[in-house]
Design an enzyme around this catalytic site. Structure first.
Site, short mmCIF file in Angstrom:
data_model
loop_
_atom_site.label_atom_id
_atom_site.label_comp_id
_atom_site.label_asym_id
_atom_site.label_seq_id
_atom_site.Cartn_x
_atom_site.Cartn_y
_atom_site.Cartn_z
N ARG A 82 -132.48 -40.05 47.73
CA ARG A 82 -132.38 -39.88 46.25
C ARG A 82 -134.18 -38.90 46.33
NH1 ARG A 82 -130.60 -43.09 41.51
NH2 ARG A 82 -132.04 -44.85 41.04
N HIS B 291 -128.59 -67.97 54.08
CA HIS B 291 -129.56 -68.30 55.04
C HIS B 291 -129.21 -69.97 55.46
CE1 HIS B 291 -131.08 -64.04 54.25
NE2 HIS B 291 -132.18 -64.70 53.51
N HIS C 72 -131.03 -61.71 58.19
CA HIS C 72 -131.94 -61.87 59.22
C HIS C 72 -132.28 -63.51 59.40
CE1 HIS C 72 -134.62 -62.80 55.35
NE2 HIS C 72 -135.43 -63.10 56.76
P1 NDP Z 1 -134.70 -50.60 46.90
O1 NDP Z 1 -134.32 -50.78 44.98
O2 NDP Z 1 -135.96 -50.33 47.02
O3 NDP Z 1 -134.72 -49.89 47.62
C1 NDP Z 1 -133.19 -48.64 47.96
C2 NDP Z 1 -133.68 -47.36 47.79
O4 NDP Z 1 -132.71 -46.93 47.54
C3 NDP Z 1 -134.79 -46.31 46.25
O5 NDP Z 1 -134.96 -45.53 47.29
C4 NDP Z 1 -133.52 -46.17 46.19
O6 NDP Z 1 -134.21 -44.78 44.90
C5 NDP Z 1 -132.71 -45.61 46.79
N1 NDP Z 1 -131.56 -45.39 45.72
C6 NDP Z 1 -130.51 -46.24 45.11
N2 NDP Z 1 -129.75 -45.04 44.20
C7 NDP Z 1 -129.51 -44.16 45.78
C8 NDP Z 1 -128.54 -43.40 45.68
N3 NDP Z 1 -127.61 -43.09 44.67
N4 NDP Z 1 -128.55 -42.26 46.43
C9 NDP Z 1 -130.13 -42.44 47.55
N5 NDP Z 1 -130.48 -42.77 47.03
C10 NDP Z 1 -130.34 -44.31 46.43
O7 NDP Z 1 -133.70 -52.14 47.08
P2 NDP Z 1 -134.71 -52.51 48.27
O8 NDP Z 1 -135.00 -52.21 49.59
O9 NDP Z 1 -135.40 -53.70 47.87
O10 NDP Z 1 -132.86 -53.45 48.56
C11 NDP Z 1 -132.21 -52.83 49.33
C12 NDP Z 1 -131.10 -53.95 50.07
O11 NDP Z 1 -131.74 -55.00 51.13
C13 NDP Z 1 -131.00 -54.37 48.75
O12 NDP Z 1 -129.42 -54.69 49.12
C14 NDP Z 1 -131.53 -55.78 49.42
O13 NDP Z 1 -130.65 -56.60 48.30
C15 NDP Z 1 -131.30 -56.35 50.21
N6 NDP Z 1 -132.23 -56.73 50.97
C16 NDP Z 1 -133.68 -56.73 50.39
C17 NDP Z 1 -134.67 -57.23 51.08
C18 NDP Z 1 -135.90 -56.96 49.98
O14 NDP Z 1 -136.98 -58.05 50.81
N7 NDP Z 1 -136.35 -55.94 49.75
C19 NDP Z 1 -134.32 -58.56 51.65
C20 NDP Z 1 -132.72 -59.03 51.71
C21 NDP Z 1 -132.83 -58.08 51.76
P3 NDP Z 1 -134.57 -45.32 43.53
O15 NDP Z 1 -136.21 -45.58 44.27
O16 NDP Z 1 -134.41 -43.45 42.82
O17 NDP Z 1 -133.57 -46.13 43.38
#
Ligand code: NDP
Length: 455
Positions: free
Chosen positions: A45, A227, A165
């Protein structure tokens, strides 16, 4: 094998996972396999120009030293669409613009992922669409079951890729070679010869600004529920005839179905603790409870230990100790197998100094076999000697291995639906005991090796 037209559509393209893990993983995949062609589409978004997205992709590929020509093609082909994925019309328009076959990679907050899946159920997806889902997979057995049912209404199980992972970490895959590709260890891989197994993932890193996620998860859910139990499944499963994904996943699920808290007593089998202020390698670490974004009332543990048993003929009576924590004085990321004492040591030899052990270091990878032998000097004494092998540098990052397998449509390195449910079934009684405060929340100073009295 590789489908040249596969599109990797990253939902949540501007998030942390995409930037820190997915794109760098993709870079190492393309460095190792430059003939692979993949179209990288991002959706989020957040407002982002196409050139910004292409720049992000290009930067990750350059950092991984992907051949320039390959990087130019993949980055030049990358496209970004600003989309609110919870808006039905916007999601529909996004899907309509993507060429099949496509991998929908959910790099979204878990609650958003569930809602997007509900919309996909209504909208439908083209045949052959693959769904890649990050952890956490649900937050309880019931929610994992519900999510599984929901996903199966969108695509068949063979097209669902639940990511852990750790399964892309080459040292963990090494368990298959160590166990089944030599004549020495395979026959002794059972309760008859093994006394105890420890699977540890202790980190020196503290919270590092991740309270928003970690304070809701804690060490048990963050590491053990996912894990470490998956490592246990690789460690304890029966022998596969082939490396076929369904065979391996079936054997892992079978091992997990046999797994329960030690003596079926989640209170005695588990321990939890939280770090207080301390120092690690010269860094001052604040009290976890005082960290920004932490709610101390939540009583989140930063160190957890759980002992489990496998109720089957191979492993009856062997404790498997799973332990993981943050802000510890020393990193310990390893599997340690302690063998039983030999049936008889010839009289006249001075006693065995310590039990024989196999130590599999996960990061960096190595295998050590510690055996009792005659001592140097006095041959009537015994001492421990270590046979040691370094495991070479992995050819790519874990996320590279996993993305490669998903693009090939091979689910070997991902978790099947029934496995995901078993992982929750094993830890739920422990979580219930902790919520009821039946297991005290202990404390340890950051930089120590854990609370007094823990092994
Ligand atoms: P983030 O919050 O950093 O990223 C999520 C992204 O999705 C953001 O850019 C967010 O935008 C966007 N988003 C949220 N709602 C919407 C929507 N309705 N439409 C479009 N985009 C949207 O999360 P992570 O990257 O940290 O995590 C993502 C997944 O990966 C989770 O399930 C997490 O548990 C998993 N994960 C993450 C790890 C990590 O190290 N980060 C490691 C292992 C797993 P906005 O910022 O505007 O909310």
């Amino acid at each position: 094998m590789t489908d040249p037209t596969t599109t990797l559509l990253i939902l949540g393209a501007s998030g942390d996972l995409t930037r820190r893990l997915l794109l760098p993983g993709l870079g190492t995949l393309l460095r190792a396999e430059p003939d692979r062609t993949v179209r990288v589409l991002g959706a989020d978004r957040v407002e982002l120009g196409e050139q910004d997205w292409q720049g992000m992709v290009r930067e990750s590929l350059a950092e991984a030293e992907v051949p320039e020509q390959v990087a130019d093609t993949v980055a030049g082909d990358a496209a970004y669409r600003q989309t609110d994925l919870l808006e039905r019309d916007q999601l529909q328009a996004l899907l309509a613009a993507v060429e099949s076959p496509v991998v929908l990679y959910f790099a979204l907050p878990p609650a958003v992922t569930v809602k997007v899946c509900a919309l996909l159920e209504e909208l439908g997806v083209p045949a052959g669409t693959r769904l890649a889902l990050e952890k956490p997979f649900g937050d309880s057995l019931e929610s994992a079951q519900e999510l599984n049912r929901q996903l199966l209404r969108v695509v068949p199980e063979g097209d669902i890729f639940r990511i852990d992972h750790f399964l892309g970490v080459n040292t963990i895959l090494n368990l298959i070679g160590i166990r089944f590709a030599n004549r020495l260890l395979q026959p002794i891989w059972s309760a008859e010869h093994i006394e105890r197994v420890e699977i540890s993932y202790d980190e020196t890193l503290a919270l590092e600004g991740r309270a928003g996620y970690y304070d809701h998860a804690g060490a048990l859910m963050d590491m053990i529920q996912s894990h470490l139990l998956e490592i246990l499944a690789f460690f304890a499963m029966e022998a596969p005839a082939t490396m076929h994904a369904e065979e391996i996943r079936g054997l892992k699920a079978q091992a997990l179905r046999a797994t329960r808290a030690w003596k079926h007593d989640p209170v005695q089998a588990s321990r939890r603790a939280r770090y207080t202020a301390g120092e690690i390698e010269g860094r001052q670490i604040p009290d976890y409870a005082a960290e920004e974004g932490v709610d101390p009332e939540r009583a989140t543990e930063t160190l957890a230990a759980l002992t489990v048993q496998l109720d089957n003929a191979r492993w009856a009576g062997v404790p498997f100790v799973l332990r993981s924590g943050k802000a510890l004085g020393e990193a310990a990321k390893r599997v340690v197998v302690t063998f039983r004492a030999p049936a008889h040591v010839p009289a006249g030899l001075k006693d065995t100094p310590a039990p024989d052990r196999l130590v599999l270091e996960l990061k960096p990878g190595s295998v050590g076999l510690e055996l009792s032998m005659n001592a140097e000097g006095d041959p009537f004494e015994l001492e421990q000697k270590s046979l040691h092998a370094e495991l070479g540098k992995p050819r790519m990052l874990p996320y590279g291995e996993i993305l490669g397998a998903i693009l090939d449509g091979n689910p070997l390195l991902t978790i099947r639906g029934d496995e995901a449910e078993e992982l929750w079934r094993i830890v739920e009684p422990v979580l219930a005991a902790w919520r009821a405060d039946d297991v005290p929340l202990e404390e340890y100073a950051a930089g120590s090796d854990g609370p007094d009295g823990w092994e």
